[in-house]
Motif scaffolding. Structure first.
Motif, PDB file in Angstrom:
ATOM      1  N   ASP A  47       0.923  -1.132   0.099  1.00 23.18           N
ATOM      2  CA  ASP A  47      -0.148  -0.056   0.026  1.00 23.18           C
ATOM      3  C   ASP A  47       0.889   1.399   0.042  1.00 23.18           C
ATOM      4  O   ASP A  47       0.548   2.241  -0.783  1.00 23.18           O
ATOM      5  CB  ASP A  47      -0.948   0.066   1.352  1.00 23.18           C
ATOM      6  CG  ASP A  47      -2.288   0.735   0.972  1.00 23.18           C
ATOM      7  OD1 ASP A  47      -2.591   0.810  -0.087  1.00 23.18           O
ATOM      8  OD2 ASP A  47      -2.602   1.466   2.064  1.00 23.18           O
ATOM      9  N   HIS A  48       1.951   1.192   0.518  1.00 20.23           N
ATOM     10  CA  HIS A  48       2.859   2.337   0.843  1.00 20.23           C
ATOM     11  C   HIS A  48       3.610   2.588  -0.462  1.00 20.23           C
ATOM     12  O   HIS A  48       3.684   3.861  -1.089  1.00 20.23           O
ATOM     13  CB  HIS A  48       3.728   2.026   1.917  1.00 20.23           C
ATOM     14  CG  HIS A  48       4.736   3.420   2.390  1.00 20.23           C
ATOM     15  ND1 HIS A  48       5.841   3.334   3.085  1.00 20.23           N
ATOM     16  CD2 HIS A  48       4.619   4.589   1.795  1.00 20.23           C
ATOM     17  CE1 HIS A  48       6.418   4.520   3.355  1.00 20.23           C
ATOM     18  NE2 HIS A  48       5.588   5.256   2.727  1.00 20.23           N
ATOM     19  N   ARG A  50       2.117   1.962  -3.239  1.00 17.07           N
ATOM     20  CA  ARG A  50       1.223   2.696  -4.240  1.00 17.07           C
ATOM     21  C   ARG A  50       0.968   4.122  -3.845  1.00 17.07           C
ATOM     22  O   ARG A  50       0.961   4.988  -4.718  1.00 17.07           O
ATOM     23  CB  ARG A  50      -0.166   1.910  -4.166  1.00 17.07           C
ATOM     24  CG  ARG A  50      -1.435   2.232  -4.949  1.00 17.07           C
ATOM     25  CD  ARG A  50      -2.633   1.333  -4.439  1.00 17.07           C
ATOM     26  NE  ARG A  50      -2.291  -0.049  -4.520  1.00 17.07           N
ATOM     27  CZ  ARG A  50      -2.596  -0.679  -6.011  1.00 17.07           C
ATOM     28  NH1 ARG A  50      -3.072  -0.056  -6.770  1.00 17.07           N
ATOM     29  NH2 ARG A  50      -2.524  -1.837  -5.932  1.00 17.07           N
ATOM     30  N   LYS A  51       0.829   4.406  -2.494  1.00 15.66           N
ATOM     31  CA  LYS A  51       0.838   5.552  -2.146  1.00 15.66           C
ATOM     32  C   LYS A  51       1.812   6.711  -2.393  1.00 15.66           C
ATOM     33  O   LYS A  51       1.593   7.714  -3.014  1.00 15.66           O
ATOM     34  CB  LYS A  51       0.336   5.676  -0.571  1.00 15.66           C
ATOM     35  CG  LYS A  51      -0.977   5.267  -0.177  1.00 15.66           C
ATOM     36  CD  LYS A  51      -1.330   5.717   1.273  1.00 15.66           C
ATOM     37  CE  LYS A  51      -2.608   5.037   1.609  1.00 15.66           C
ATOM     38  NZ  LYS A  51      -2.632   4.530   2.848  1.00 15.66           N
ATOM     39  N   THR A  52       3.028   6.205  -2.505  1.00 12.74           N
ATOM     40  CA  THR A  52       4.275   6.918  -2.697  1.00 12.74           C
ATOM     41  C   THR A  52       4.247   7.471  -4.382  1.00 12.74           C
ATOM     42  O   THR A  52       4.594   8.563  -4.573  1.00 12.74           O
ATOM     43  CB  THR A  52       5.391   6.357  -2.500  1.00 12.74           C
ATOM     44  OG1 THR A  52       5.430   5.965  -0.856  1.00 12.74           O
ATOM     45  CG2 THR A  52       6.474   6.974  -2.841  1.00 12.74           C
ATOM     46  N   VAL A  54       1.267   7.333  -6.132  1.00 10.70           N
ATOM     47  CA  VAL A  54       0.362   8.322  -6.474  1.00 10.70           C
ATOM     48  C   VAL A  54       0.703   9.923  -6.193  1.00 10.70           C
ATOM     49  O   VAL A  54       0.269  10.659  -6.969  1.00 10.70           O
ATOM     50  CB  VAL A  54      -1.053   7.944  -5.715  1.00 10.70           C
ATOM     51  CG1 VAL A  54      -2.138   8.959  -5.954  1.00 10.70           C
ATOM     52  CG2 VAL A  54      -1.321   6.537  -6.301  1.00 10.70           C
ATOM     53  N   ARG A  55       1.389   9.906  -4.875  1.00 11.53           N
ATOM     54  CA  ARG A  55       1.841  11.243  -4.594  1.00 11.53           C
ATOM     55  C   ARG A  55       2.661  11.689  -5.395  1.00 11.53           C
ATOM     56  O   ARG A  55       2.593  12.964  -6.269  1.00 11.53           O
ATOM     57  CB  ARG A  55       2.413  10.975  -3.187  1.00 11.53           C
ATOM     58  CG  ARG A  55       3.004  12.394  -2.607  1.00 11.53           C
ATOM     59  CD  ARG A  55       3.826  12.110  -1.317  1.00 11.53           C
ATOM     60  NE  ARG A  55       4.951  11.261  -1.668  1.00 11.53           N
ATOM     61  CZ  ARG A  55       6.012  11.789  -1.971  1.00 11.53           C
ATOM     62  NH1 ARG A  55       6.341  12.851  -2.472  1.00 11.53           N
ATOM     63  NH2 ARG A  55       7.081  10.972  -2.478  1.00 11.53           N
ATOM     64  N   THR A 110      -6.499   5.629  -8.458  1.00  7.88           N
ATOM     65  CA  THR A 110      -6.906   6.931  -8.036  1.00  7.88           C
ATOM     66  C   THR A 110      -7.388   7.737  -9.170  1.00  7.88           C
ATOM     67  O   THR A 110      -6.647   7.937 -10.280  1.00  7.88           O
ATOM     68  CB  THR A 110      -5.817   7.746  -7.344  1.00  7.88           C
ATOM     69  OG1 THR A 110      -5.085   7.080  -6.261  1.00  7.88           O
ATOM     70  CG2 THR A 110      -6.268   9.033  -6.621  1.00  7.88           C
ATOM     71  N   HIS A 227      11.113  11.228   1.950  1.00  9.06           N
ATOM     72  CA  HIS A 227      10.709   9.904   1.241  1.00  9.06           C
ATOM     73  C   HIS A 227      11.844   9.524   0.409  1.00  9.06           C
ATOM     74  O   HIS A 227      11.942   8.477  -0.316  1.00  9.06           O
ATOM     75  CB  HIS A 227       9.720  10.577   0.135  1.00  9.06           C
ATOM     76  CG  HIS A 227       8.520  11.106   0.587  1.00  9.06           C
ATOM     77  ND1 HIS A 227       7.506  10.379   1.233  1.00  9.06           N
ATOM     78  CD2 HIS A 227       7.953  12.502   0.538  1.00  9.06           C
ATOM     79  CE1 HIS A 227       6.483  11.555   1.588  1.00  9.06           C
ATOM     80  NE2 HIS A 227       6.929  12.449   1.190  1.00  9.06           N
TER      81      HIS A 227
END
Ligand code: BYC
Length: 333
Positions: A47-48, A50-52, A54-55, A110, A227
């Motif tokens: 998940d992390h 994926r989120k990184t 998308v960000r 997203t 990051h």
């Protein structure tokens, strides 16, 4: 009769079964990253990760779209037909880059609407550089030379990013971006070699204003990059913020000599021992001020994007109505 409940282990057991499964998936994912394999949209990913992505991808997409604004300001004032055609094509390319990137972010689940909503609400970031004003025609050449130059330096390593849809988008974008940098350099070279003293002074003034903000594009120093380490571990970032910044400074210092402009840093000097240029301190308080919404043009840029979105509502409504009509026709046929 089998019920769903009979298929499932007791609650506690389910939790451990699921997490053991997830641990195995994560192990496989990490092994693939270590092998240098690309991850596709359909593959399992933490998940992390994926989120990184998308960000980063959405910030990148927003930067392309917001980045059209400072240049758009000069379309009606370009000095020749040739320069106007080049500028229009460049801005159009940037719109296209934004679209590839929104599409790459959408592969991660997203939607573009969600990403744009975050931008319009002032929650999503875009590159700090686009919060500075374009005061003269020389700013347009300087953006091409320095801003697109910095963008390419950062984006070429992203063509090897572990997330394949992003890497593929970057291959196309980098091809176009290299022309953006060259047209900027060419425009400045003409002014410096064939222009008047006033034009040369205009170029120098633009370079003085854009130099430091261009260095900030690479992000905070590695020690403060939240990051950086994890993104490097996952093969999203292949080169650190500071290393890319140094590469950019080394390349541009030589190009400045060809142009005949001074870079506004009295401490900029070739260091034989390091094999790199030394340079003066960057004002990181300015960077964080701009990133925090208090740069010279933050409010203006966001307001322009929100207005464009609101003004375009009728186009989106019409396109949806047309699509619905087509679908009904096809069903009836
Ligand atoms: N501006 O942990 P870090 C272009 C944020 S446009 C604003 O090092 P990361 C073009 C960062 O987001 C060029 N914010 O982050 C278009 C993070 O905040 P959050 C755009 C910045 O992601 C038109 C925090 O600071 N290029 O090509 O590992 C005309 C800590 O940073 C900036 C891209 O977007 C900044 N400059 O590294 C002409 C390339 N720097 O998210 C040209 C893709 C940092 O925790 N992006 N922040 O709230 C990247 O490569 C990386 O995201 C960065 C930052 C190197 C930018």
């Amino acid at each position: 009769m089998y019920t769903q409940a009979m298929d499932l282990a007791p609650k506690e057991e389910r939790k451990t079964v699921r997490s053991a499964e997830e641990a195995a998936l994560e192990q496989r994912f990490e092994a693939r990253i270590d092998e240098g394999a690309f991850i596709e949209a359909k593959d399992w990913m933490p998940d992390h990760y994926r989120k990184t992505l998308v960000r980063q991808i959405s910030q990148h997409a927003h930067s392309e779209i917001v980045g059209m604004l400072p240049e758009g300001n000069w379309v009606t004032r370009a000095p020749t037909l040739k320069r106007k055609a080049i500028l229009l094509a460049k801005i159009q390319d940037e719109g296209g880059h934004g679209l590839y990137l929104y599409a790459a972010a959408e592969t991660l689940g997203t939607s573009r609407d969600q990403l744009l909503e975050a931008l319009h609400a002032g929650k999503a970031k875009y590159s700090s550089i686009f919060n500075y004003p374009t005061l003269s025609w020389a700013d347009i050449g300087t953006i091409g030379w320095l801003v697109d130059g910095a963008a390419i330096m950062n984006q070429v390593p992203l063509t090897r990013c572990s997330y394949a849809p992003y890497a593929r988008a970057m291959v196309r974008i980098c091809r176009e971006e290299s022309f953006h940098q060259r047209q900027g350099f060419d425009s400045l070279l003409v002014m410096m070699r064939e222009g008047t003293d006033a034009q040369r002074a205009m170029v120098q003034d633009a370079v003085n204003r854009w130099w430091w903000p261009s260095l900030m594009m690479f992000g905070p120093p590695d020690g403060e990059s939240v990051h950086g380490a994890q993104s490097a571990r996952w093969g999203i970032k292949r080169i650190s913020n500071d290393d890319l910044r140094q590469k950019f400074i080394d390349a541009t210092a030589d190009q400045a000599k060809v142009l005949g402009v001074r870079l506004p840093d009295p401490l900029l000097k070739w260091n034989e021992e390091r094999g790199h240029h030394d340079f003066g301190p960057i004002d990181w308080s300015e960077f964080w001020r701009v990133v925090g919404g208090h740069g010279p043009c933050n409010k203006e840029r966001l307001a322009a994007r929100v207005k464009a979105w609101d003004d375009g509502q009728w186009v989106r409504d019409a396109a949806l109505a047309h699509a619905r009509k087509q679908a009904t026709k096809e069903q009836a046929a």
